[in-house]
Design an enzyme around this catalytic site. Sequence first.
Site, short mmCIF file in Angstrom:
data_model
loop_
_atom_site.label_atom_id
_atom_site.label_comp_id
_atom_site.label_asym_id
_atom_site.label_seq_id
_atom_site.Cartn_x
_atom_site.Cartn_y
_atom_site.Cartn_z
N HIS A 23 2.86 -3.85 6.80
CA HIS A 23 1.75 -2.98 6.67
C HIS A 23 2.03 -2.14 7.64
CE1 HIS A 23 -0.43 -4.73 3.19
NE2 HIS A 23 -0.07 -5.92 3.59
N GLU A 37 2.20 3.40 2.77
CA GLU A 37 2.69 2.76 4.23
C GLU A 37 4.28 2.96 3.96
OE1 GLU A 37 0.54 -0.61 4.65
OE2 GLU A 37 -1.28 0.36 4.45
N GLU A 56 1.05 -5.36 11.11
CA GLU A 56 0.73 -3.94 10.88
C GLU A 56 1.69 -3.19 12.23
OE1 GLU A 56 -1.35 -2.50 9.01
OE2 GLU A 56 -2.93 -3.77 8.04
N HIS A 60 0.83 -1.20 -0.08
CA HIS A 60 0.12 -0.10 -0.11
C HIS A 60 0.82 1.14 -0.12
CE1 HIS A 60 -3.28 -2.61 1.90
NE2 HIS A 60 -3.54 -2.58 0.56
#
Length: 444
Positions: free
Chosen positions: A319, A187, A392, A184
């Site tokens: 991420h 990020e 994450e 993404h």
Amino acid sequence: MRLRIRRDRRAATALAIGIALAVAAPLTAGASQPTHRPAAADLEAVGQYEIQGTSAPAERSAIAATGVSIDEVKQHTVVVSADRAQARELRALGHTLKPLPAPSPKLPASAAKAFDFPPTDAGYHNYAEITAEIDRQVAAHPEIMRKQVIGKSYEGRDIVAVKISDNAAADEDEPEVLLTHHQHAREHLTVEMALYLLREFGDDYGKDSRVTKAVKDREIWVLPDLNPDGGAYDIATGSYRSWRKNTQPNPGSAYRGTDMNRNWAHRWGCCDGSSVFPRDNTYRGARAESAPEVKVVADFVRGRVVGGEQQITAGIDFHTYSELVLWPYGFTTSDTAPGMTQDDRDAFAAVGRKMAASNGYKPMQSSDLYVTDGSIDDWLWGDQKVFGYTFEMYPTSNRDGGFYPPDEVIERETSRNRDAVLQLIESADCMYRSIGKEQQYCAD
């Protein structure tokens, strides 16, 4: 059924306001025009909104089914990225949205450089600097590192894999670990994670016993930047655009980009866990692996099948943000499903929880947040039987920087994952050791 009702309502809303409302303005003047030209107010970058009163995965999945990305989950709130049209749609569904501050203040033109980070975040690496740092590390450690260009992005940038092993030039019969970063665009901290790992493995080999053993006993693949086009677009003006997708065109639409982490070829588009609308942050693409970057990486992974056996046994896809350790499946809320036994699930959870105890993240099955389909972790396990996790990274909330934490935290937050990464590498020869079933699954 609830998700289907929301999806049908979404389709009706979309017809009422025009099919091609934008997440952002077209990236180039030459992009094809939508059937119904959107109002100027809708041609804008996404913003973040807090939604109160959502506490169950089904409620969050219904929100995600509108095509917004869910960026942050708390006990009774979620934070989403949405454009103005999507925000109207969410309000029409009964949600109250609280706008959150933009990621960075507007900078004077004289302070910004094209395709670079704002001066206050100069510690982050742009694409040219990423390439130079990779080349520097490989040149400094040629005995254990080998760079391989495995393909090109839509715009022609290199997608690179760096192999780390004590005999990097040879294909040895050792368990392999896949470490991927930056699906993404916004990020960027994940790219810094990759560069940190290259430095750690290079500088600590022969000095640190765990690193040395990992390099000797494994073949480690670091893919630092899966979405270089989206990353460059996100900072193209010298400020932040909050761009998530890649930048490939969508035929028949003015709005570019596919959410790469909804484009993988396991249960792609199956379960209301992605969007069919090109304007949306979670647009799944025209077909599985239609994003060229996803196809490049999937082909690379498939290419690691030697003698009918997948050599890659485990991996982490990095991420931001929320500080979570996630494992599959994302397409179903069931702990087990076709292709995943109870022992598989228990091994995923045991290793995931141990890694989370190390880095302080919260461990859970991906769908405990909300349903997704076409994700890399689901594909790695469902298609290749690779134990794939998602990390994450920092922070836990928008208040601490969201997708754009200050560059002062880079070293602290990348080094925070050192032990967890080494744990996975050490477990990669037999993930079932974590549940006491090494003899059953891993004995020669």
